[in-house]
Scaffold this motif. Structure first.
Motif, PDB file in Angstrom:
ATOM      1  N   UNK A 114       0.832  -1.207   0.000  1.00  0.00           N
ATOM      2  CA  UNK A 114       0.000   0.000   0.000  1.00  0.00           C
ATOM      3  C   UNK A 114       0.864   1.253   0.000  1.00  0.00           C
ATOM      4  N   UNK A 115       1.973   1.220   0.735  1.00  0.00           N
ATOM      5  CA  UNK A 115       2.894   2.364   0.734  1.00  0.00           C
ATOM      6  C   UNK A 115       3.485   2.545  -0.655  1.00  0.00           C
ATOM      7  N   UNK A 116       3.904   1.453  -1.286  1.00  0.00           N
ATOM      8  CA  UNK A 116       4.459   1.534  -2.636  1.00  0.00           C
ATOM      9  C   UNK A 116       3.427   2.060  -3.624  1.00  0.00           C
ATOM     10  N   UNK A 117       2.198   1.575  -3.515  1.00  0.00           N
ATOM     11  CA  UNK A 117       1.147   1.998  -4.440  1.00  0.00           C
ATOM     12  C   UNK A 117       0.844   3.486  -4.311  1.00  0.00           C
ATOM     13  N   UNK A 118       0.981   4.006  -3.114  1.00  0.00           N
ATOM     14  CA  UNK A 118       0.699   5.433  -2.890  1.00  0.00           C
ATOM     15  C   UNK A 118       1.861   6.327  -3.324  1.00  0.00           C
ATOM     16  N   UNK A 119       3.101   5.864  -3.096  1.00  0.00           N
ATOM     17  CA  UNK A 119       4.253   6.745  -3.283  1.00  0.00           C
ATOM     18  C   UNK A 119       4.908   6.644  -4.663  1.00  0.00           C
ATOM     19  N   UNK A 120       5.012   5.446  -5.212  1.00  0.00           N
ATOM     20  CA  UNK A 120       5.774   5.255  -6.457  1.00  0.00           C
ATOM     21  C   UNK A 120       5.186   6.008  -7.647  1.00  0.00           C
ATOM     22  N   UNK A 121       3.861   6.148  -7.802  1.00  0.00           N
ATOM     23  CA  UNK A 121       3.332   6.877  -8.960  1.00  0.00           C
ATOM     24  C   UNK A 121       3.845   8.307  -9.098  1.00  0.00           C
ATOM     25  N   UNK A 122       4.427   8.868  -8.043  1.00  0.00           N
ATOM     26  CA  UNK A 122       4.993  10.214  -8.146  1.00  0.00           C
ATOM     27  C   UNK A 122       6.083  10.274  -9.209  1.00  0.00           C
ATOM     28  N   UNK A 123       6.698   9.139  -9.516  1.00  0.00           N
ATOM     29  CA  UNK A 123       7.750   9.121 -10.538  1.00  0.00           C
ATOM     30  C   UNK A 123       7.218   9.455 -11.923  1.00  0.00           C
ATOM     31  N   UNK A 124       5.953   9.240 -12.155  1.00  0.00           N
ATOM     32  CA  UNK A 124       5.395   9.465 -13.488  1.00  0.00           C
ATOM     33  C   UNK A 124       5.490  10.928 -13.902  1.00  0.00           C
ATOM     34  N   UNK A 125       5.407  11.827 -12.949  1.00  0.00           N
ATOM     35  CA  UNK A 125       5.404  13.261 -13.271  1.00  0.00           C
ATOM     36  C   UNK A 125       6.491  14.047 -12.555  1.00  0.00           C
ATOM     37  N   UNK A 126       7.220  13.420 -11.644  1.00  0.00           N
ATOM     38  CA  UNK A 126       8.210  14.173 -10.885  1.00  0.00           C
ATOM     39  C   UNK A 126       9.300  13.285 -10.341  1.00  0.00           C
ATOM     40  N   UNK A 127       9.586  13.428  -9.058  1.00  0.00           N
ATOM     41  CA  UNK A 127      10.677  12.684  -8.435  1.00  0.00           C
ATOM     42  C   UNK A 127      10.164  11.908  -7.228  1.00  0.00           C
ATOM     43  N   UNK A 128      11.010  11.020  -6.736  1.00  0.00           N
ATOM     44  CA  UNK A 128      10.663  10.194  -5.579  1.00  0.00           C
ATOM     45  C   UNK A 128      11.862  10.150  -4.653  1.00  0.00           C
ATOM     46  N   UNK A 129      11.636  10.500  -3.372  1.00  0.00           N
ATOM     47  CA  UNK A 129      12.712  10.436  -2.376  1.00  0.00           C
ATOM     48  C   UNK A 129      12.660   9.048  -1.744  1.00  0.00           C
ATOM     49  N   UNK A 130      13.631   8.221  -2.089  1.00  0.00           N
ATOM     50  CA  UNK A 130      13.548   6.811  -1.738  1.00  0.00           C
ATOM     51  C   UNK A 130      13.880   6.535  -0.270  1.00  0.00           C
ATOM     52  N   UNK A 131      14.736   7.321   0.343  1.00  0.00           N
ATOM     53  CA  UNK A 131      15.040   7.094   1.759  1.00  0.00           C
ATOM     54  C   UNK A 131      13.787   7.326   2.595  1.00  0.00           C
ATOM     55  N   UNK A 132      13.060   8.366   2.262  1.00  0.00           N
ATOM     56  CA  UNK A 132      11.816   8.652   2.983  1.00  0.00           C
ATOM     57  C   UNK A 132      10.798   7.539   2.751  1.00  0.00           C
ATOM     58  N   UNK A 133      10.709   7.045   1.514  1.00  0.00           N
ATOM     59  CA  UNK A 133       9.794   5.933   1.231  1.00  0.00           C
ATOM     60  C   UNK A 133      10.191   4.681   2.015  1.00  0.00           C
ATOM     61  N   UNK A 134      11.488   4.378   2.030  1.00  0.00           N
ATOM     62  CA  UNK A 134      11.966   3.190   2.741  1.00  0.00           C
ATOM     63  C   UNK A 134      11.659   3.285   4.230  1.00  0.00           C
ATOM     64  N   UNK A 135      11.817   4.471   4.796  1.00  0.00           N
ATOM     65  CA  UNK A 135      11.529   4.658   6.221  1.00  0.00           C
ATOM     66  C   UNK A 135      10.050   4.442   6.512  1.00  0.00           C
ATOM     67  N   UNK A 136       9.183   4.979   5.639  1.00  0.00           N
ATOM     68  CA  UNK A 136       7.741   4.798   5.848  1.00  0.00           C
ATOM     69  C   UNK A 136       7.349   3.330   5.676  1.00  0.00           C
ATOM     70  N   UNK A 137       7.890   2.686   4.652  1.00  0.00           N
ATOM     71  CA  UNK A 137       7.591   1.277   4.407  1.00  0.00           C
ATOM     72  C   UNK A 137       8.022   0.416   5.591  1.00  0.00           C
ATOM     73  N   UNK A 138       9.254   0.654   6.071  1.00  0.00           N
ATOM     74  CA  UNK A 138       9.782  -0.147   7.179  1.00  0.00           C
ATOM     75  C   UNK A 138       9.010   0.096   8.464  1.00  0.00           C
TER      76      UNK A 138
END
Length: 357
Positions: A114-138
């Motif tokens: 669910x975290x991936x589904x919410x955050x990864x689509x940001x790459x389609x139009x912009x950027x993605x901060x992966x450390x922040x995503x990893x922290x939220x996922x973990x």
């Protein structure tokens, strides 16, 4: 993947090591050709066979200062897994293995997906901060494992601060501040983390889940991007690729332990109380580009025998799902900055942008 792409991936990842703990890892690199090397009361253990023997044959003091168990005791106090012996210890490990193993995936996987589904689509139009995503996922996963209602970002911040403070107090190397000050900081950070959990003994689980994921996931994704492996990622290949990326990056490169009895290791006498620095990075042959024939090398990043990390299956599954979610965007690394203060070598910032389809 061309040789130049492989070199680029390795070069970026090596920078993370050298900027996180430069003196320590310079020492490890300089001594890696010695299977076992004694420096005073400390033994550096590089060779894969000696590494496994140290974890499976030599009695280890679980809570000695400067060891993983010592850090755990600092985080959670008494009564945690590392404090237990005999049947209590084995029962606790079996329970934890069940909580983190394959049977737990149906319950935990939807949470991080669910975290991936919410955050990864940001790459389609912009950027993605992966450390922040990893922290939220973990932290989302850790919250489910510990039954805390603390918001994931708050839990992730506290877990990272507690582990970093404990590492400053426990890891070998030169000290820029008095030991009393680093010890006090570690105690305060541990108290902030335990206050967020229903059971303070779960502080070790929360800290391990968050810090290993925040270290491992961005580094593996950066390697995948630099080596241009995205076209090879699909549901079938992702699990094996995740395991290989974890071997190449060795997120927990060093396992500090303490001998609880006299022994011999690769012809070197080991005395009770000797410190063992087990170099998981070299036992996993992470400095080798091609996968070793010995499957134990892939497992080495998670330890061995009764001291193996029970979260290995979970870590591989999280990384595989992340690679699958990112692959359609073919992301490239737009910005990377190593974290000089984290407990484990990792990024403070890793910004991805959509690549060429």
């Amino acid at each position: 993947m061309t040789p130049s792409e492989s070199r680029r991936a390795r070069r970026r990842d090596r920078t993370v090591y050298l900027r996180s703990h430069p003196l320590l890892f310079a020492l490890l690199c300089a001594t890696r050709h010695r299977p076992v090397l004694r420096l005073g009361r400390t033994l550096l253990v590089h060779h894969p066979t000696a590494y496994r023997e140290a974890l499976t044959r030599i009695p280890l003091h679980r809570t000695a200062p400067g060891t993983t168990g010592g850090t755990a005791a600092q985080l959670a106090g008494t009564g945690a897994l590392f404090d237990q012996d005999g049947d209590d210890h084995r029962t606790a490990r079996r329970t934890l293995a069940t909580d983190l193993g394959a049977t737990a995936l149906p319950r935990l996987r939807p949470l991080w997906q669910a975290v991936l589904a919410e955050r990864v689509p940001a790459l389609a139009t912009g950027s993605l901060e992966l450390v922040d995503l990893a922290a939220e996922l973990a932290a989302t996963t850790a919250a489910a494992l510990t039954a805390t209602t603390t918001p994931p970002r708050q839990l992730a911040h506290a877990a990272r601060q507690a582990a970093a403070a404990a590492a400053r107090d426990q890891l070998p190397g030169p000290r820029l501040r008095p030991r009393s000050r680093t010890a006090a900081e570690a105690t305060e950070a541990a108290a902030r983390l335990t206050a967020l959990l229903p059971d303070p003994r779960d502080a070790v689980l929360a800290a391990a889940a968050v810090n290993t994921t925040v270290a491992a996931l961005p580094r593996a994704v950066a390697w995948c991007a630099d080596a241009r492996l995205w076209p090879a990622v699909d549901d079938t290949t992702a699990p094996a690729l995740a395991a290989e990326l974890l071997r190449l990056t060795a997120p927990s490169p060093l396992l500090p332990r303490s001998a609880a009895a006299d022994a011999t290791l690769a012809g070197h006498p080991v005395r009770t109380g000797d410190r063992l620095l087990l170099i998981a990075r070299h036992a996993a042959r992470a400095h080798h580009r091609t996968p070793p024939a010995d499957p134990a090398a892939t497992q080495a990043v998670f330890g061995a025998g009764p001291h193996a990390c029970p979260g290995a299956h979970l870590a591989r599954a999280q990384l595989a799902d992340t690679l699958i979610a990112l692959a359609p965007h073919r992301p490239r690394v737009a910005r990377a900055r190593a974290d000089r203060h984290a407990a484990l070598p990792g990024y403070a910032e890793l910004t991805l942008r959509r690549g060429t389809p």
